[in-house]
Design a protein around this motif. Structure first.
Motif, short mmCIF file in Angstrom:
data_model
loop_
_atom_site.label_atom_id
_atom_site.label_comp_id
_atom_site.label_asym_id
_atom_site.label_seq_id
_atom_site.Cartn_x
_atom_site.Cartn_y
_atom_site.Cartn_z
N ASP A 243 -39.44 -41.39 27.40
CA ASP A 243 -38.87 -41.32 26.05
C ASP A 243 -39.84 -41.91 25.02
OD1 ASP A 243 -36.56 -40.13 26.98
OD2 ASP A 243 -35.39 -41.98 27.00
N ASN A 247 -41.83 -39.87 21.80
CA ASN A 247 -41.34 -40.28 20.49
C ASN A 247 -42.50 -40.23 19.49
OD1 ASN A 247 -40.28 -41.64 18.25
ND2 ASN A 247 -39.12 -43.08 19.51
N GLU A 248 -42.32 -39.50 18.41
CA GLU A 248 -43.39 -39.41 17.41
C GLU A 248 -43.66 -40.76 16.74
OE1 GLU A 248 -42.88 -36.36 14.54
OE2 GLU A 248 -42.75 -34.73 16.02
N PRO A 250 -42.98 -44.17 18.15
CA PRO A 250 -42.46 -45.00 19.24
C PRO A 250 -42.30 -46.45 18.83
CG PRO A 250 -44.79 -44.55 19.58
CD PRO A 250 -44.36 -43.71 18.42
#
Length: 286
Positions: A243, A247-248, A250
């Motif tokens: 995840d 995530n662009e 994070p």
């Protein structure tokens, strides 16, 4: 084009599960480990799933080994998009009873390995103006714990290293830095911690014995409380790592369970994902 990911410490646990999960999600995975004799189970999974995983020898305590593995990947792929600094080892022993060799070892495996692997990939990520470094830290990187002071010190160092690095490489070179902070993990990590310490007859002795017995009893009780997600599986933690990678924007840091979150709440309540602190560091120093 597939994103290229290098994972360290993949013979078992979170590294093993992360390698499989990232490959299942379409990444080109380079799964590295210190001892290739421990690769059989991973090889079986690769064959069963027809997964795009190459296995490499990489010892995070040896700079030449790290450089050789990174050079191999760059030679084949021309890039490394994600580095997962997973390799590490548990250690539970009072500092008074730890040897100099043990103190150096726990620091090298859990902290310096992260530094040297990061150092090896940074030039390539900087050149390509993109990249992501995900460190498997621990709640022990935020909260000191009894008989884990040496391990926690190494993980505290990882946290500081990542914060300082994120303050300038993200904006300048689009290299994103994150720390994933599990609580207990029900993998060989826990078994190795006990093997290296409690059963050698040196720890459970003298005035430390009654304190250590309470510590072990608490660990056993928490292990039985699976409903509270105290000890997660390697796969569950690997899903958090994935995840973060996808995530662009994070988080700087993320706990992987409710138990881990609660343990660290006093340290993290004002800034749960660490991004406010990194912004403050930038304003203060840059």
């Amino acid at each position: 084009m597939k994103r290229v990911v290098l994972v360290t410490g993949t013979s078992s646990g979170v590294g093993f599960e992360s390698s499989l999960l990232f490959a299942e999600k379409g990444y080109k995975v380079y799964a590295s480990m210190r001892n290739l004799k421990k690769a059989d189970r991973l090889k079986e999974k690769i064959e069963e799933g027809n997964l795009d995983i190459d296995i490499l020898e990489l010892d995070v305590t040896k700079v030449d080994s790290i450089k050789g593995a990174v050079d191999t990947i760059i030679g084949k792929e021309g890039r490394i998009d994600v580095l997962i600094n997973n390799a590490g080892a548990g250690f539970a022993k009072a500092v008074e009873q730890a040897s100099e060799e043990e103190i150096r070892w726990v620091t090298e495996v859990n902290y310096l390995g992260t530094v040297f692997c990061t150092q090896a990939v940074l030039p390539h990520m900087r050149k390509q103006r993109s990249g992501q470094i995900i460190n498997l830290s621990s709640v022990g990187g935020l909260v000191g714990q009894p008989f884990n002071e040496l391990y926690c010190a190494a993980k505290f160092a990882v946290e500081g290293f990542a914060e300082g690095l994120a303050a300038y490489v993200t904006d300048a070179f689009n290299i994103k830095i994150s720390n994933v902070e599990p609580g207990g993990i029900s993998t060989e990590f826990m078994n190795s911690a006990v093997e290296k310490t409690a059963v050698d007859g040196k720890l459970a002795s003298g005035e430390y014995l009654p304190i250590f017995e309470r510590y072990l009893a608490g660990n056993q009780q928490r292990a039985a409380e699976s409903v509270e997600q105290v000890y997660q599986t390697g796969r569950e933690v690997a899903e958090v790592v994935l995840d973060v990678a996808e995530n662009e924007n994070p988080p700087m840091r993320i706990r992987t369970s409710e138990w881990a979150q609660n343990l660290c709440e006093l340290k993290t309540k004002a800034d749960p994902d660490g991004t406010k602190l990194v912004d403050q560091i930038k304003r203060s120093f840059l």
